[in-house]
Design a protein around this motif. Sequence first.
Motif, short mmCIF file in Angstrom:
data_model
loop_
_atom_site.label_atom_id
_atom_site.label_comp_id
_atom_site.label_asym_id
_atom_site.label_seq_id
_atom_site.Cartn_x
_atom_site.Cartn_y
_atom_site.Cartn_z
N ILE A 97 0.83 -1.20 0.00
CA ILE A 97 0.00 0.00 0.00
C ILE A 97 0.87 1.25 0.00
O ILE A 97 0.38 2.35 -0.10
N LEU A 98 2.18 1.04 0.15
CA LEU A 98 3.06 2.21 0.19
C LEU A 98 3.80 2.39 -1.13
O LEU A 98 4.78 3.10 -1.21
N GLU A 99 3.32 1.73 -2.18
CA GLU A 99 4.07 1.81 -3.42
C GLU A 99 4.04 3.23 -3.97
O GLU A 99 3.12 4.01 -3.72
N ASP A 100 5.10 3.54 -4.69
CA ASP A 100 5.24 4.83 -5.34
C ASP A 100 4.99 6.01 -4.39
O ASP A 100 4.15 6.87 -4.65
N PRO A 101 5.71 6.05 -3.29
CA PRO A 101 5.52 7.19 -2.39
C PRO A 101 6.27 8.40 -2.93
O PRO A 101 7.19 8.25 -3.74
#
Lengths: 518, 676
Positions: free
Chosen positions: B365-369
């Motif tokens: 859910i933290l992809e591409d921060p």
Amino acid sequence: MPTVVVMDVSLSMTRPVSIEGSEEYQRKHLAAHGLTMLFEHMATNYKLEFTALVVFSSLWELMVPFTRDYNTLQEALSNMDDYDKTCLESALVGVCNIVQQEWGGAIPCQVVLVTDGCLGIGRGSLRHSLATHNQRSESNRFPLPFPFPSKLYIMCMANLEELQSTDSLECLERLIDLNNGEGQIFTIDGPLCLKNVQSMFGKLIDLAYTPFHAVLKCGHLTADVQVFPRPEPFVVDEEIDPIPKVINTDLEIVGFIDIADISSPPVLSRHLVLPIALNKEGDEVGTGITDDNEDENSANQIAGKIPNFCVLLHGSLKVEGMVAIVQLGLEWHGMLYSQADSKKKSNLMMSLFEPGPEPLPWLGKMAQLGPISDAKENPYGEDDNKSPFPLQPKNKRSYAQNVTVWIKPSGLQTDVQKILRNARKLPEKTQTFYKELNRLRKAALAFGFLDLLKGVADMLERECTLLPDTAHPDAAFQLTHAAQQLKLASTSTSEYAAYDHNITPLHTDFSGSSTERM
Amino acid sequence: MKIFSESHKTVFVVDHCPYMAESCRQHVEFDMLVKNRTQGIIPLAPISKSLWTCSVESSMEYCRIMYDIFPFKKLVNFIVSDSGAHVLNSWTQEDQNLQELMAALAAVGPPNPRADPECCSILHGLVAAVETLCKITEYQHEARTLLMENAERVGNRGRIICITNAKSDSHVRMLEDCVQETIHEHNKLAANSDHLMQIQKCELVLIHTYPVGEDSLVSDRPKKELSPVLTSEVHSVRAGRHLATKLNILVQQHFDLASTTITNIPMKEEQHANTSANYDVELLHHKDAHVDFLKSGDTHLGGSNREGPFKETITLKWCTPRTNNIGRSVLLEQPRKSGSKVISHMLSSHGGEIFLHVLSSSRSILEDPPSISEGCGGRVTDYRITDFGEFMRENRLTPFLDPRYKIDGSLEIPLERAKDQLEKHTRYWPMIISQTTIFNMQAVVPLASVIVKESLTEEDVLNCQKTIYNLVDMERKNDPLPISTVGTRGKGPKRDEQYRIMWNELETLVRAHINNSEKHQRVLECLMACRSKPPEEEERKKRGRKREDKEDKSEKAMKDYEQEKSWQDSERLKGILEHGKEELAEAEIIKDSPDSPEPPNKKPLVEMDETPQVEKSKGPVSLLSLWCNRINTANSRKHQEFAGRLNSVNNRAELYQHLKEENGMETTENGKASRQ
């Protein structure tokens, strides 16, 4: 935590809402209005949240897969058709599948169910689902509780009185109960109108979508941060009063540890720590993340150029290969570290350890960690070539020592053969021979397995008779001695039967008869 | 699992009566014939374990598993019963290990088959078990002390595992009745005692074991509630391996465990990397590690269930690490029907303890921060990354296992000491290079490194004084100072001005610590005596009016570091106040900080493109940028400044115009630079 919006598009949602004067609204318009408000809020304040949109009637459809693109979600809202009857169970099964496929079973998700409280008729209606709830087999299990940590928020396009006039409210409450109480029902206060829908969605936003703001502190160095996803209260499975633990809004760094020492610790959850600029009222001015919006842009530009502790900390953690230990609450800690998303992008991350005095056994008790300057000599060595970690457990685990287990015959056979192998290489293997012999002896005594001692004694005596002519004379002496000692132990009365007694090699001296040597 | 659930206290009651000496009638071949031996040797007759040996061995295995996974807070009390009860250990943590139990069992020895069976009974042991359950453990004691008046809320539950050879179902019922009655009696006793606890819940697990090949005289019975306090279950199990398997299943049930079989483990990883020899190992662990399988229903049960139909294990494949840099960790792969590979778990070892980690194999859910360089403070390029790295190393943690006491005799908490140290070390800590002079000077290091300490030695004071004298000497010789040359070609303010800035900053640092000790005070006294302060009058003439106001402000700020808002705050405030203003305000912000030394003559950042120093602070400092930085600092001290710029410090009007002209360019150029 990702969100699935589950929108009821059955015919009952097209029921008109009586509003004097102005144009005619249907319930689905109210729903769309509320969702628009939710999406707008997320787009500005919660933009890293992934949201999916599912519509359902007797069938269900994934309109928008998980995305951070709120324009797409918004567009989908205006492209919804009207379908037949409400069939909630199949939609919830759909949600299970969608979430598990995308996120697995460990990531908490929020399910926002938007419906009018008409729960369908006949097979597939919620009433029918609930009535047959106790007659399920594993294959057609009811989708609640969701097979992942979840919150189920039910947004009713109806007011309380309307729901109470039938058994709708009861059925919906059952749903929350079935989800282990995780969730809440929202109803419209007063007449159905845009304003009251707004206030209902406002409550949802306050409950579930307010960003978590905190102050990251390292002594006097501080930074305002947003922690995303927001850390949810953690219920410690305690004996007395399981109170959900909430993390402090002051995240206080207590010290630093090398990545190699903390290794890969188990964590409850991982979060981005984003520096934010706050104005006097505590409102977020910007995360500094560039945006198309021009006003925001200039604010971000300025925020970007003001030195921020997070950036300093992140840079040094990354260069040094270290983590910062951060205190989250009473006996609750976590760690801050740099995580690279790609070669160019990296980020300050925070992982939460399980609450408790000793979340990572190899670091010992957290409260017992102190500054190296208090130690007599630097535990990391003058050249930084040592480490005080990992701490060794007080008692070694059974697999870290030579524990004897004979539950399977192979275990016993292996141990006996080891003795035998060494017996044939006497006197070179005298030490190992006696070591293995004593290990077997101790275990046999503890298990009361005296027949084994006799058996092995017999075996050693036989070996003695089988010794080749070339064998060293000492071999025969040692074998006879060992056999005799085992027999003494098996009679279980003499001092030789004591558990702590060790059979020691027979003292022999063949130095005078060196001609015997090969 | 709650701390004080039934699993907190386990009492083993093992029958030591004469009939337990009987053979289990399951033979063990121990004299295995080995290759290349003389033909014609008849192997020794197989032996068999007694019922006693089987019982002890299986219960030891139960304890071994329990202690390995729960080294603390899960306790065992071992009792053997014949003509009386022999309690082999206590609830104390020191008694909780296999070695102690094995030694105690060896002292008891096997049952005597010739003893009078009439005097012997398992009942002695069961009564002792109830008695021992009433005894408080150190963990219960601790929890009660903590709760004070709510002490009664600490639970006292336990489990009695009784291994015996019962005569009939009615015999079993008699044993249950006896336990129930004893609990009733002892609870009465405990009610009137301070050091005993009433049993709230007791789980009796009766295991009837009998020789293989005989008929069982006792029937199995699932868990049944005999009273609100007592539940009982009966297992009728053949001795030998069957008993061991039963206890293995029970330990998994009692402690929420699950089994994973790791396959394809290469023999001696490296040496035989090319041979196909490999083996399997079964691990028991908390069942949470299987949560993904259980929920998704994707239970891929281990292929051959050699251990019997009820033994469930999940098979994972060992993935030999290609490189060694992962350390003592191995990834485990989950075989999927589809043939796709998923790394689902990791085994790692810390200090000789093996841990099974569950890895997330689904989307993050933290992809591409957003990158940190895009956020607040992301555009600043001269953070003191290396210095803060040094700071972190100085503030590393280490365990203090022995209790330490403060002067007042109270217990000292090491972690609080660590926080105190961080507080001291950060009292004055400028975050960026252009905001400090003293931390860019090698000559200040001896003082700066010790002044933050809680207490100073005489030698420390001496070193500090030496440092100050050295600075005085430098000033006398008119040595150049490394005063913020970042982004400027010029030399900045005049030499005497530079020294004034430096002394002010040093004073701020020392003042921040004067309350630490009298010796810190002495360092300040030395500093005040030595530092040159040009007469106020002269200063005022030199400077313009605006400048003067600012000076006052800064001087006042230095008087007390506590009152002084941390500079970030003031900066931020400024940033917000000036929000609406034109871009040129930005150049002001850093300059205006009250306690930071003038970043003199800060040129528009467009100049930075020409100086390699822009490289300096993009995240990790490379060796090249370190070197460039050094060379540039050295060079900047050497070259002559334009006369015009030398005078420009007080000439604000001119400087502003200059800024405005180049402003448009500046933002874009800079934007590019930091995105590189």
